[in-house]
Design a protein around this motif. Structure first.
Motif, PDB file in Angstrom:
ATOM      1  N   LEU A   1       4.703  12.582  19.034  1.00 48.58           N
ATOM      2  CA  LEU A   1       4.435  12.413  17.604  1.00 48.58           C
ATOM      3  C   LEU A   1       5.156  11.207  17.010  1.00 48.58           C
ATOM      4  N   SER A   2       5.670  10.311  17.860  1.00 46.50           N
ATOM      5  CA  SER A   2       6.363   9.100  17.399  1.00 46.50           C
ATOM      6  C   SER A   2       7.547   9.433  16.500  1.00 46.50           C
TER       7      SER A   2
ATOM      8  N   PHE B   1      -0.452   7.730  15.781  1.00 53.83           N
ATOM      9  CA  PHE B   1       0.669   6.790  15.595  1.00 53.83           C
ATOM     10  C   PHE B   1       1.076   6.124  16.912  1.00 53.83           C
ATOM     11  N   ASN B   2       1.123   6.909  17.986  1.00 52.26           N
ATOM     12  CA  ASN B   2       1.549   6.374  19.280  1.00 52.26           C
ATOM     13  C   ASN B   2       0.671   5.220  19.746  1.00 52.26           C
TER      14      ASN B   2
ATOM     15  N   TYR C   1      -4.050  12.351  11.856  1.00 55.25           N
ATOM     16  CA  TYR C   1      -3.471  11.034  11.599  1.00 55.25           C
ATOM     17  C   TYR C   1      -2.184  10.795  12.388  1.00 55.25           C
ATOM     18  N   CYS C   2      -1.279  11.788  12.382  1.00 56.90           N
ATOM     19  CA  CYS C   2      -0.039  11.616  13.152  1.00 56.90           C
ATOM     20  C   CYS C   2      -0.346  11.461  14.641  1.00 56.90           C
TER      21      CYS C   2
ATOM     22  N   PHE D   1       0.828  -1.217   0.000  1.00 56.92           N
ATOM     23  CA  PHE D   1       0.000   0.000   0.000  1.00 56.92           C
ATOM     24  C   PHE D   1       0.858   1.260   0.000  1.00 56.92           C
ATOM     25  N   GLY D   2       0.630   2.128  -0.984  1.00 56.80           N
ATOM     26  CA  GLY D   2       1.215   3.473  -0.945  1.00 56.80           C
ATOM     27  C   GLY D   2       2.720   3.542  -1.078  1.00 56.80           C
TER      28      GLY D   2
ATOM     29  N   ALA E   1      -4.273  16.234   7.941  1.00 55.90           N
ATOM     30  CA  ALA E   1      -3.063  15.535   8.357  1.00 55.90           C
ATOM     31  C   ALA E   1      -2.920  15.360   9.868  1.00 55.90           C
ATOM     32  N   GLY E   2      -3.165  16.439  10.619  1.00 60.53           N
ATOM     33  CA  GLY E   2      -2.939  16.412  12.058  1.00 60.53           C
ATOM     34  C   GLY E   2      -3.734  15.344  12.796  1.00 60.53           C
TER      35      GLY E   2
ATOM     36  N   ARG F   1      -4.873   9.738  -4.391  1.00 57.14           N
ATOM     37  CA  ARG F   1      -4.692  10.612  -3.247  1.00 57.14           C
ATOM     38  C   ARG F   1      -4.639  12.080  -3.678  1.00 57.14           C
TER      39      ARG F   1
ATOM     40  N   VAL G   1       5.419  11.966   4.145  1.00 50.47           N
ATOM     41  CA  VAL G   1       4.463  11.817   5.247  1.00 50.47           C
ATOM     42  C   VAL G   1       3.947  13.168   5.766  1.00 50.47           C
ATOM     43  N   ILE G   2       4.795  14.181   5.818  1.00 52.70           N
ATOM     44  CA  ILE G   2       4.365  15.502   6.312  1.00 52.70           C
ATOM     45  C   ILE G   2       3.131  16.008   5.572  1.00 52.70           C
TER      46      ILE G   2
ATOM     47  N   TYR H   1       0.039  13.037   6.642  1.00 52.59           N
ATOM     48  CA  TYR H   1      -0.317  12.695   8.017  1.00 52.59           C
ATOM     49  C   TYR H   1       0.265  13.665   9.036  1.00 52.59           C
ATOM     50  N   GLY H   2       0.897  14.745   8.541  1.00 54.47           N
ATOM     51  CA  GLY H   2       1.253  15.871   9.412  1.00 54.47           C
ATOM     52  C   GLY H   2       2.244  15.582  10.518  1.00 54.47           C
ATOM     53  N   GLN H   3       3.081  14.571  10.323  1.00 54.45           N
ATOM     54  CA  GLN H   3       4.034  14.231  11.386  1.00 54.45           C
ATOM     55  C   GLN H   3       5.155  15.267  11.410  1.00 54.45           C
TER      56      GLN H   3
ATOM     57  N   PHE I   1       5.707   7.599   1.619  1.00 49.29           N
ATOM     58  CA  PHE I   1       4.955   6.376   1.915  1.00 49.29           C
ATOM     59  C   PHE I   1       3.593   6.762   2.467  1.00 49.29           C
ATOM     60  N   LEU I   2       2.530   6.222   1.873  1.00 49.67           N
ATOM     61  CA  LEU I   2       1.174   6.593   2.298  1.00 49.67           C
ATOM     62  C   LEU I   2       0.591   5.664   3.370  1.00 49.67           C
ATOM     63  N   GLY I   3       1.348   4.651   3.788  1.00 45.05           N
ATOM     64  CA  GLY I   3       0.845   3.791   4.865  1.00 45.05           C
ATOM     65  C   GLY I   3       0.782   4.594   6.161  1.00 45.05           C
ATOM     66  N   LEU I   4      -0.128   4.191   7.057  1.00 45.80           N
ATOM     67  CA  LEU I   4      -0.294   4.928   8.311  1.00 45.80           C
ATOM     68  C   LEU I   4       0.699   4.423   9.338  1.00 45.80           C
ATOM     69  N   ALA I   5       1.896   5.010   9.315  1.00 45.20           N
ATOM     70  CA  ALA I   5       2.942   4.593  10.242  1.00 45.20           C
ATOM     71  C   ALA I   5       3.939   5.736  10.362  1.00 45.20           C
ATOM     72  N   PRO I   6       4.659   5.791  11.480  1.00 43.61           N
ATOM     73  CA  PRO I   6       5.675   6.833  11.610  1.00 43.61           C
ATOM     74  C   PRO I   6       6.673   6.750  10.454  1.00 43.61           C
TER      75      PRO I   6
ATOM     76  N   PHE J   1       4.385   4.788  -7.046  1.00 45.02           N
ATOM     77  CA  PHE J   1       3.603   5.881  -7.607  1.00 45.02           C
ATOM     78  C   PHE J   1       3.749   5.887  -9.119  1.00 45.02           C
TER      79      PHE J   1
END
Lengths: 357, 357
Positions: free
Chosen positions: B103-104, A206-207, A202-203, A25-26, A199-200, A139, B62-63, B66-68, B148-153, A29
């Motif tokens: 924010l991990s 993560f924790n 989603y981050c 996933f992702g 965005a905010g 996206r 990622v920024i 997901y705004g990390q 990377f568009l996956g939801l992870a740090p 591109f």
């Protein structure tokens, strides 16, 4: 449909396309992306398709400091007869504008951007994978680009659409997942940004997600921030409970993302004569229903997995298994029908799909 | 202090420096910036000072999605004898790491980054303005850069420090401001990211701030998200109430940013023998104190204004004026002492300032 054909700058050398079973996933591109820009004086303009390439921003751009941004996520599917279908893309455009409103960002022309999106997919149609469960993830996102550190909405934005071929969410077949009820962290609260795709949100998760993963859970279930009692979402999906033949899902109170799969599931269930109620539902209540033997199925809905059955919850040290950790009949029927419609395998009585020519 | 001297690539042509009375806030940036990068395999590395230049990122970074990200804000001041002082910069580095944890994100070496920051300011020392009330605003920030568009740090980050000469917050002298108590929107909630300096907290406030500005207010006062009763912050500042000789400020419960000016004000007041309590304080209570004639002063604290007196509150249609809309004695003394220490005009018994050589 009034949008004109955008200017296209094609890549000189196309990328090698990954094999369907390598997609994930992702990660990958396509060769091109769509870009357009906004400034306060002239509005949105300069729409174009360019090679997929880095974005160059002033280090003081608002996105880097105050996170002013929204995004969307949707998929294009390849049918057996080689057509390309989108699933309710008008709803994504509509939601993007709702997100923009919350984030003090200028609205887009929904029909126009949808038309640009289709032009991009049309150019990249060879990137839409065909194996079972695969799709082209789309996206669109808007970022605030003005180089200014004052605390105020940006006067400049960039809208970008990138495309990523993605693999099957269920390469080993559907497996109901274990979910941890999150007690410490919070996803969103009334008056915040929970209903917006920004965005905010989603981050911030993560924790909790990392901790849950280490403990062997697939996702966390988010409770409301106020009473830590009412169910909101699971991971980044909406969640449904089948109790004594009725399907219940948390009502949209402002802190829950209004999912397009969620909306479609509600409409589909009602068309089948299955009662659905959108209301507050507490985690205590879910445990009580389970105790009484009334909790028949639990499933999550979202663009990535479409339907994801829940096999077990863990809350304050007590685990409950749902439907013997098997996918339930309604979950299965929803999954088969929704993915059938999305991929053109079955009829689309709701007129949810749109073909990309 | 173990950091080595970083590699410096100097600009070929320096910018013209704006006049002190044209500065404003966050509009002008100096000739150079500091950059370093992180990847999971090797940690932080490649520290360097480069010309101030655009940041180039993959559109899938990622920024953007997901705004990390985390940031800091602090100032360098020019003294009358042409030294450059920083105010408690070690506290900013420490808070940056606290924000990273939420924010991990990987921690930085606080002493090392502070040393790099000083090397950058030393190179840009001619940019530190000298007029009354002016300073060089320092903005360190870290953004997640993995495509990377996956939801992870993210597994990759970029730390950047940019510098902006800023004008006086009070070009016409200190004016107490009118504040609207915000009822609809929410800034943060327990379990969320309110205690971290991260982008998503800031864009979430633009809506409320714009509405308040249109209504003639300078800022909004944020109530707690749970009961909409307890005072949290004003705009992006901490807030203090002087009641019957005692100074009260909301305790840090997890949704309030732990301000460095806040911390310094508490220490300073205590050193003066003025009692300070950090506790929950409700908006009802503030209105009652005013009714009783016990509410003597209200002021906000932050890096931008240092001390900003509140002249009036408006809550549910009722306005109250504070201290006849005049700056109070304690507010004035705090402002004069803090800015005096920051600019080297008076002695620094707390050892809060650090000279940039």
């Amino acid at each position: 449909m009034s949008a004109t054909v955008v200017e296209v700058e094609k890549v000189e050398k196309m990328k090698n396309k990954p094999e369907d079973d390598q997609l994930g996933f992702g990660k990958y591109f396509t060769d091109h992306m769509f870009v357009m820009e906004y400034c306060d004086e002239t509005g949105w303009g300069n729409p174009r398709i360019s090679p997929y390439e880095p974005i160059t921003l002033d280090p003081a751009a608002v996105i880097f400091h105050y996170g002013q941004t929204v995004f969307e996520g949707l998929k294009a599917y390849r049918t057996n007869d080689e057509r390309i279908l989108l699933f309710r893309p008008d709803m994504n455009m509509k939601r993007m504008n709702k997100s923009c409103e919350r984030l003090s960002m200028p609205p887009i022309d929904e029909a126009e951007v949808l038309d640009y999106l289709k032009q991009l997919i049309s150019l990249e149609k060879d990137w839409v994978p065909s194996s079972e469960g695969t799709s082209l993830y789309i996206r669109p996102f808007i970022i605030a680009t003005e180089p200014f550190l004052g605390l105020a909405p940006s006067k400049q934005y960039k809208l970008v659409i990138i495309l990523s071929p993605v693999g099957s969410y269920y390469p080993q077949g559907i497996q109901p997942v274990d979910i941890k009820v999150e007690e410490q962290y919070t996803r969103a609260v009334r008056g915040g940004t929970g209903m917006a795709k920004t965005a905010g949100n989603y981050c911030a998760t993560f924790n909790a997600q990392s901790t849950a993963s280490k403990q062997g859970f697939s996702q966390v279930l988010w409770l409301d921030a106020i009473e830590k009692k009412y169910i909101e979402e699971v991971g980044t999906s909406n969640v449904f409970f089948k109790v004594n033949g009725e399907v219940i899902t948390p009502e949209l109170t402002g802190s829950i993302l209004p999912g397009i799969t969620r909306m479609s599931v509600i409409e589909m269930l009602r068309s089948w004569g299955i009662p659905v109620s959108e209301r507050k539902i507490s985690i205590d209540e879910v445990y009580e229903y389970h105790q009484e033997g009334a909790l028949e199925e639990v499933f999550c809905t979202g663009t990535a997995a479409v339907i994801s059955p829940v096999g077990a919850f863990e809350w304050r040290g007590t685990s409950i298994n749902i439907n013997d950790k098997q996918i339930g009949d309604v979950s299965r029927r929803l999954y088969d029908t929704l993915t059938g419609i999305q991929t053109g395998k079955i009829a689309d009585p709701f007129h949810w799909t749109t073909e990309v020519k």
